[in-house]
Design an enzyme around this catalytic site. Structure first.
Site, mmCIF file in Angstrom:
data_model
loop_
_atom_site.group_PDB
_atom_site.id
_atom_site.type_symbol
_atom_site.label_atom_id
_atom_site.label_comp_id
_atom_site.label_asym_id
_atom_site.label_seq_id
_atom_site.Cartn_x
_atom_site.Cartn_y
_atom_site.Cartn_z
ATOM 1 N N TYR A 271 79.025 3.705 45.914
ATOM 2 C CA TYR A 271 80.534 4.239 46.548
ATOM 3 C C TYR A 271 80.955 3.171 47.303
ATOM 4 O O TYR A 271 81.883 3.590 48.055
ATOM 5 C CB TYR A 271 80.261 5.347 47.492
ATOM 6 C CG TYR A 271 79.879 6.649 47.096
ATOM 7 C CD1 TYR A 271 80.071 7.300 46.762
ATOM 8 C CD2 TYR A 271 78.624 6.663 48.138
ATOM 9 C CE1 TYR A 271 79.267 8.371 46.102
ATOM 10 C CE2 TYR A 271 77.499 8.179 48.067
ATOM 11 C CZ TYR A 271 78.495 8.765 46.976
ATOM 12 O OH TYR A 271 77.289 9.768 46.751
ATOM 13 N N GLU B 14 80.927 23.216 58.427
ATOM 14 C CA GLU B 14 79.479 22.722 58.010
ATOM 15 C C GLU B 14 78.832 21.215 57.679
ATOM 16 O O GLU B 14 79.285 20.454 56.537
ATOM 17 C CB GLU B 14 79.246 23.532 56.712
ATOM 18 C CG GLU B 14 80.314 23.935 55.842
ATOM 19 C CD GLU B 14 80.455 24.487 54.893
ATOM 20 O OE1 GLU B 14 79.828 25.761 54.892
ATOM 21 O OE2 GLU B 14 80.619 24.255 53.441
ATOM 22 N N ARG C 210 74.187 4.599 48.376
ATOM 23 C CA ARG C 210 75.231 4.350 48.501
ATOM 24 C C ARG C 210 76.361 3.413 48.604
ATOM 25 O O ARG C 210 77.423 3.372 48.167
ATOM 26 C CB ARG C 210 75.410 4.980 50.151
ATOM 27 C CG ARG C 210 75.423 6.292 50.763
ATOM 28 C CD ARG C 210 75.362 6.919 51.761
ATOM 29 N NE ARG C 210 76.651 7.547 52.252
ATOM 30 C CZ ARG C 210 77.609 6.542 52.842
ATOM 31 N NH1 ARG C 210 77.466 5.673 53.360
ATOM 32 N NH2 ARG C 210 78.529 7.383 51.976
ATOM 33 N N CYS D 189 66.288 -4.174 38.361
ATOM 34 C CA CYS D 189 67.165 -3.937 37.432
ATOM 35 C C CYS D 189 68.623 -4.223 36.801
ATOM 36 O O CYS D 189 68.412 -2.634 36.392
ATOM 37 C CB CYS D 189 65.725 -3.890 36.688
ATOM 38 S SG CYS D 189 64.686 -5.319 36.603
HETATM 39 N N1 LLP Z 1 79.387 21.378 52.688
HETATM 40 C C1 LLP Z 1 79.493 21.328 51.687
HETATM 41 C C2 LLP Z 1 80.566 22.764 50.306
HETATM 42 C C3 LLP Z 1 79.462 19.978 50.798
HETATM 43 O O1 LLP Z 1 79.148 19.883 49.677
HETATM 44 C C4 LLP Z 1 79.360 18.731 51.673
HETATM 45 C C5 LLP Z 1 79.077 17.625 51.085
HETATM 46 C C6 LLP Z 1 79.334 19.516 53.415
HETATM 47 C C7 LLP Z 1 79.264 20.644 53.046
HETATM 48 C C8 LLP Z 1 78.955 17.797 53.728
HETATM 49 O O2 LLP Z 1 79.351 16.900 53.934
HETATM 50 P P1 LLP Z 1 79.943 16.270 54.883
HETATM 51 O O3 LLP Z 1 79.975 15.994 56.654
HETATM 52 O O4 LLP Z 1 78.148 15.902 55.254
HETATM 53 O O5 LLP Z 1 80.934 14.801 54.689
HETATM 54 N N2 LLP Z 1 76.699 11.184 49.073
HETATM 55 C C9 LLP Z 1 78.475 11.333 49.470
HETATM 56 C C10 LLP Z 1 78.791 12.779 50.628
HETATM 57 C C11 LLP Z 1 78.337 13.799 49.094
HETATM 58 C C12 LLP Z 1 78.845 14.548 50.142
HETATM 59 C C13 LLP Z 1 78.482 16.394 49.650
HETATM 60 N N3 LLP Z 1 78.668 17.903 49.704
HETATM 61 C C14 LLP Z 1 78.191 10.137 50.326
HETATM 62 O O6 LLP Z 1 76.643 10.051 50.753
HETATM 63 O O7 LLP Z 1 79.378 9.593 51.704
#
Ligand code: LLP
Length: 862
Positions: free
Chosen positions: A784, A741, A780, A811
Site C-alpha cells: 500500500y 468492529e 504494508r 528478491c
Molecule cells: N470489519 C470488516 C468486515 C473488515 O473487513 C475489516 C478489515 C475490519 C472490520 C477492520 O478494519 P480496521 O479497523 O482494521 O481498519 N491490510 C490492510 C487493512 C485491510 C483491512 C481488511 N478488513 C492494511 O494493512 O492497511
C-alpha cells in the site's frame, strides 16, 4: 558604505497593515531592523488604508461622490488623531486635493485621467500620514511620489482604459536610475503602491495587485537585495489553509512555480508581480507581520529543483465552451475561425483540449468579464462555424509542481478520485508545471483535503523534504502537536534484550492496546464492540481484549476455530462471522457454532436455501462508495467485491421471506484507515434508514476502519468528534443497538517489528540499510506504499543525519520498508532497527516467501 552605494531592500505593506497605529509601529520596527542588520537602505511601499480604494472606485464611477469624499476625509482625520498627528498640518493639503477632485468639472464626464487621479488619492494619503508618524517616532524616513519613478509603458493593442487604469511599467534597471534615486537624503523612504506616471505626465494606475507589482518594479529598478511582501498570512501554502488545515507552508519556490501557484489559486501574491523580479533576478519573500519567527516563502532562482507537486488549488466559476466542428474532419482554419471569435468578444482562453472534431476551452473568470450576455453573443457567433455547448459552472483543480510528467505513477490515487467524478477536461501544461482537472463546481466541494492527503500519501508531494515544506497550517495556528513518546522509547533495554534472542521479531505492549480498548468502550452510544481479529490474531491479545469487554469478529472458519481454541469461555453471541466468498461448509459450521453470521449476496440464498432457511442473519450492504487509506483497502463501490448493493435490497428481502430468514442486523464496512470522523455517523444514518423498512432489525454494525497516525505529521484521529457524531445519530435513531468492529485502531500502535541490520551498501549515490526481514515480515509498505516510522534502536541517542533506503532480503525490487529515511550515519551490521506501529496487519500478513522464516512474537506488559 556611502548611502548612495548601499543596496536596497523593498518592503511592501497592504491595506490592513497600514490601518492601525500598532501596525505602523511594526512597519517602523521592521524597516529599522533591516537597515541595522544588513547595512542596506529601505524603501517601504504601502497600499491605501483598508477599504479606501473601494470607496475611491465608487467615487470614480460618480456614485454618491460628495458623501463618500466627506466620509474619507473624516476617516483620515480620525486616523491622524489616533496617530497623535495634527490632521491639518499633515494632511490638510492632500484632503483639499481630494475634495477639489469632487468639484472638478471633469467629475461630470469622468474621463480616465480624472478617474486615475481619484484612485491615486488613497495611497497618497496613507503614505503621507505614515511618513509623518514614523518621523515622530524618531525614524529617519523620507517620502517620495511613486509617479516620479515608475513610468507606464504603452502596449500595442491596449485599450485607452488599460493604458490609464491597468498599466505596466518600465522596469529595466539603469545606473542612472539608481544614482538619481539614491540621491534622496533619508536612509529610509516611503512611497505608494498602485500608482505610476502616464506618458502624458498625469497619473496612471496599475490595477489589480497593484501594490505588490509596484514593489516588484521598484525592486527590479533598484536591483534590490530583496523584495519583501508583508501580509497577514505566513506565505504560500500547498493548498488553501482554510479548506485544507494540513496544508504545508512552502518555504522555497522558484519563480516559475510561484507564478503558477499565484495564478491558479493562492491570493497572497499577485501573479503579475513575479515577472519583474524574475527578470531582474531579485529574490522575493512573503512574510507575516504577526508571525516574524516563521520562515515565510522565499522565491528565487537558486532553489535546487525538488521534483514533486508543490500545491493543489481550486478555481471556481470556470466556464467551458465545447465546440464540435460540423462534419469537416481536420478542416483547415477551424481553430483560426474559432479563436478569432473569442478575440472579437474580448475573451481570453485558458485551458484547451482538442480532438479531431472537437475543441473545448475554458474561460477563467479572473481574466474575463464572463456575463450571460457575453456568452450568449459568443455562442451565437460561434454557431456559424461549429456546434457549441457551454458547460458551467465548473471548477478547475490544479496540481502545480516541477516534473509533473515524471510523477504520473505517484498520482494513481488522484486519478482514481477524479475517476469517480465527471471530468470535463484534463490539461497538462507544456511547461510541465501544471496538471488541471475540470469538473462540475458542485462535485469539487470537499475534494481538496482528500486530494491533498492522497498527494502526500502517494509520495507525489514530497513533504518530508524540509528545504521546501515548512510547518502545516494546523501546526502554525494551534502549535506543534505534542504527541506523547511512544511506549517503546521507554522499553528500549527490554526490546534490545528481546532482539538478542533473534530477529525478525514482533513485540506487543498490552498496556497500549488496553488503553485504546478502554477509549472505545467508554463511548456510550456503542452497544457492543467487536475486535476484527484479522488485524492480529495473537492469542494473548484476543484474551486481553475479551477481558476488556470486546467480542471478536472472524472472517474464516480457521479464525473461528482459533478463537474457540484460545478463548474457550467466549460465548458464541460474542462472535461475528463476516466472510467473503467463503465456501458453503464455513457457513454451516458457523451456524452450528451459534455465532452471528453475516451474508452479503442474493446468490447465497438462491444457491444454498437449506443452509439459511429459518436462520437469523445480519446483512452486509455496499453503500455505493469505498473509503480508506489506499485503493486496495476500500470495500465499497462497484470495484469492490463486498456487500449487497442497495439496489438489490428489496430482492434480498423478498427471497429472505420465502426462506423464513430473519434479518436481525445490517452491516457496512466501507474501508480501512478512514480519516473523516463523520464517516461512521453517516453509515449509521443510512443503515438505520434502510432498517426501518425491514422491521426485524435489532442491530446496526458500522464496521471498523478507524485510522492511526503513522507519519509524524499525521493528525491523531479525533475520537471525540467520532463519538459526538455517533451519539448524535444514535439519539436520532435510538431503537437499534450500535456495533463497531475495529482492528487497526486497537493493535497497530502496540506492536513494533525488530529487525537486525545485515549490510549497509552505497550504490550510485543511494545508501541502503539491509534488514534481516522486509516485505515477508511486513507487507504494508510494498502493498500500500504505507509509511512506518523506522528507528535505529541500537543508536537511539545518535543524530538521525543520513538518508537511507531501508530494504529487506527478498528478491523483489518492491522489498523496501522505507525510502529516504534519516538514520544515524554510523548505522552498521548488527544494529537493531525498530519499525513502529506494526501491530496491525503485520504478523497477520507475514509470509515465508523465499523460504524466509516467519518472525517470532513476544508480549510485554500486563
Ligand atoms: N470489519 C470488516 C468486515 C473488515 O473487513 C475489516 C478489515 C475490519 C472490520 C477492520 O478494519 P480496521 O479497523 O482494521 O481498519 N491490510 C490492510 C487493512 C485491510 C483491512 C481488511 N478488513 C492494511 O494493512 O492497511
Amino acid at each position: 558604505m556611502t548611502a548612495g552605494a548601499r543596496p536596497w531592500v523593498v518592503l511592501k505593506f497592504g491595506g490592513t497593515s497600514v490601518s492601525r497605529r500598532n501596525r505602523w509601529d511594526t512597519i517602523g520596527r521592521l524597516a529599522a531592523k533591516r537597515m541595522a542588520d544588513e547595512d542596506v537602505r529601505v524603501l517601504v511601499v504601502v497600499s491605501a488604508l483598508s477599504g479606501v480604494t473601494n470607496e475611491l472606485q465608487a467615487i470614480s464611477q460618480g456614485d454618491a461622490v460628495d458623501a463618500r469624499i466627506g466620509a474619507l476625509v473624516d476617516r483620515h482625520r480620525a486616523f491622524c488623531a489616533e496617530l497623535d498627528l495634527d490632521p491639518e498640518t499633515v494632511l490638510g493639503q492632500r484632503l483639499g486635493a481630494l475634495q477639489s477632485l469632487g468639484t472638478d468639472p471633469r467629475a461630470q464626464s469622468r474621463p480616465l485621467d480624472w478617474q486615475a487621479e481619484v484612485l491615486a488619492q488613497g495611497e497618497l494619503l496613507s503614505s503621507t500620514l505614515g511618513a509623518a508618524y514614523l518621523r515622530t517616532q524618531g525614524l529617519d524616513f523620507g517620502w517620495c511620489d511613486a509617479r516620479q519613478w515608475l513610468d507606464a509603458v504603452s502596449l500595442p493593442n491596449a485599450s485607452d482604459w488599460a493604458q490609464r487604469l491597468a498599466v505596466n511599467c518600465r522596469h529595466e534597471s539603469s545606473a542612472e536610475f539608481l544614482e538619481r534615486f539614491g540621491t534622496q537624503a533619508a536612509p529610509m523612504l516611503l512611497t505608494q503602491g498602485f500608482i505610476a506616471r502616464h506618458g502624458d505626465g498625469g497619473t496612471a494606475i496599475l490595477g489589480r495587485g497593484g501594490s505588490d507589482t509596484s514593489a516588484a518594479y521598484f525592486g527590479a529598478l533598484l536591483k534590490a537585495r530583496r523584495v519583501e511582501i508583508w501580509t497577514d498570512v505566513p506565505g504560500m501554502f500547498t493548498a488553501n489553509p482554510r479548506e485544507v488545515p494540513d496544508a504545508r507552508l512552502l518555504t522555497r519556490l522558484d519563480y516559475a512555480e510561484a507564478q503558477e501557484i499565484a495564478t491558479t489559486g493562492a491570493k497572497v501574491l499577485h501573479p503579475r508581480s513575479i515577472a519583474p523580479c524574475r527578470d531582474a533576478g531579485v529574490p522575493m519573500a512573503i512574510l507575516d507581520t504577526e508571525r516574524f519567527d516563521l520562515p515565510g516563502t522565499r522565491i528565487d532562482a537558486s532553489a535546487t529543483t525538488v521534483a514533486g507537486v508543490k500545491a493543489i488549488s481550486r478555481r471556481n466559476g470556470i466556464v467551458l465552451v465545447s465546440m464540435e466542428s460540423i462534419g469537416m474532419w481536420q478542416q483547415v482554419g477551424f481553430l483560426a475561425d474559432v479563436f478569432e471569435r473569442f478575440k472579437r468578444h474580448g475573451l481570453s482562453v485558458d485551458l484547451i483540449g482538442s480532438s479531431e472534431t472537437n475543441v473545448t476551452v475554458s474561460l477563467d473568470p479572473s481574466e474575463n468579464l464572463v456575463t450571460t450576455n457575453v456568452l450568449e453573443a459568443l455562442s451565437a457567433d460561434l454557431s456559424q462555424v461549429c456546434r457549441v455547448k457551454v458547460i458551467a459552472p465548473c471548477a478547475a483543480i490544479t496540481l502545480v509542481g516541477r516534473g509533473m510528467r515524471s510523477l504520473l505513477h505517484k498520482l494513481s490515487d488522484i486519478w482514481a478520485t477524479f475517476g469517480r467524478e465527471r471530468v470535463h477536461l484534463i490539461s497538462q501544461s507544456s511547461n510541465d508545471l501544471n496538471l488541471t482537472f475540470v469538473i462540475d463546481e458542485a462535485d469539487a466541494d470537499g475534494m481538496l483535503p482528500q486530494l491533498h492527503a492522497e498527494l502526500v500519501r502517494g509520495g507525489a508531494m514530497p513533504v518530508l523534504d524540509a528545504s521546501v515544506f515548512g510547518p502545516s497550517w494546523r501546526e502554525i495556528a494551534h502549535g506543534k502537536l505534542a504527541r506523547p513518546a511512544p511506549w517503546w522509547a521507554g522499553a528500549r533495554p527490554a526490546l534490545l534484550d528481546a532482539a538478542r534472542t533473534g530477529t525478525p521479531r514482533y513485540v506487543y505492549d498490552l498496556a497500549t492496546m488496553r488503553e485504546r480498548a478502554r477509549a472505545l468502550r467508554s463511548v456510550e452510544a456503542i452497544s457492543h464492540c467487536f475486535y476484527a481479529m484479522k488485524a492480529n490474531p495473537h492469542p494473548e491479545l484476543l484474551r486481553a481484549l475479551v477481558q476488556e469487554g470486546f467480542g471478536l469478529e472472524c472472517v474464516s472458519q480457521a479464525e473461528l476455530d482459533h478463537v474457540f481454541a484460545h478463548v474457550p469461555s467466549l460465548l458464541p453471541q460474542r462472535v461475528l462471522f463476516t466472510p467473503s466468498f467463503a465456501p458453503r461448509r464455513e457457513y454451516e459450521a458457523a451456524f452450528a457454532r451459534g455465532v452471528t453470521v453475516t451474508i452479503d449476496s442474493v446468490e447465497a440464498l438462491q444457491k444454498w436455501p437449506e443452509v439459511f432457511r429459518g436462520q437469523r442473519v445480519w446483512l452486509r450492504l455496499d453503500l455505493g462508495h469505498g473509503e480508506g487509506h489506499h485503493e486496495k483497502v476500500r470495500t465499497g463501490g462497484v470495484a469492490a467485491k463486498f456487500g449487497l448493493p442497495v439496489a438489490r435490497f428489496d430482492a434480498f428481502l423478498a427471497l429472505a421471506r420465502t426462506l423464513d430468514l430473519r434479518i436481525t442486523g445490517l452491516h457496512a464496512h466501507l474501508g480501512s484507515g478512514i480519516d473523516n470522523p463523520r464517516h461512521w455517523r453517516e453509515v449509521y444514518a443510512q443503515l438505520a434508514g434502510l432498517a426501518d423498512n425491514v422491521g426485524t432489525v435489532e442491530t446496526i454494525d458500522i464496521g471498523g476502519g478507524l485510522p492511526i497516525p503513522y507519519t509524524p505529521d499525521a493528525q491523531d484521529f479525533d475520537l471525540a468528534l467520532w463519538r459526538d457524531g455517533l451519539e448524535e445519530i444514535k439519539a436520532a435513531y435510538p431503537r437499534y443497538g450500535l456495533v463497531v468492529e475495529p482492528g487497526r485502531y486497537l493493535v497497530a500502535e502496540c506492536g513494533v517489528l525488530l529487525l537486525g541490520v545485515t549490510q549497509v551498501i552505497e550504490k550510485d549515490g543511494v545508501r541502503r540499510v539491509g534488514a534481516d526481514a522486509g516485505m515477508n515480515a511486513l507487507m504494508r509498505p510494498a502493498m500500500y506504499e504505507a509509511w512506518h516510522g523506522i528507528h535505529n534502536l541500537s543508536r537511539l541517542d545518535e543524530a538521525n543525519d543520513t538518508a537511507f533506503d531501508v530494504v529487506g532480503p527478498i528478491c523483489e525490487s518492491g522489498d523496501v520498508l522505507g525510502r529516504n529515511r534519516l538514520l544515524p550515519g554510523a548505522t552498521a551490521e548488527g544494529d537493531v532497527l525498530l519499525v513502529a506501529d506494526a501491530g496491525a496487519y503485520g504478523m497477520a500478513m507475514a509470509n515465508t516467501y523465499n523460504l524466509r522464516a516467519l518472525p517470532q512474537q513476544d508480549i510485554i506488559g500486563p
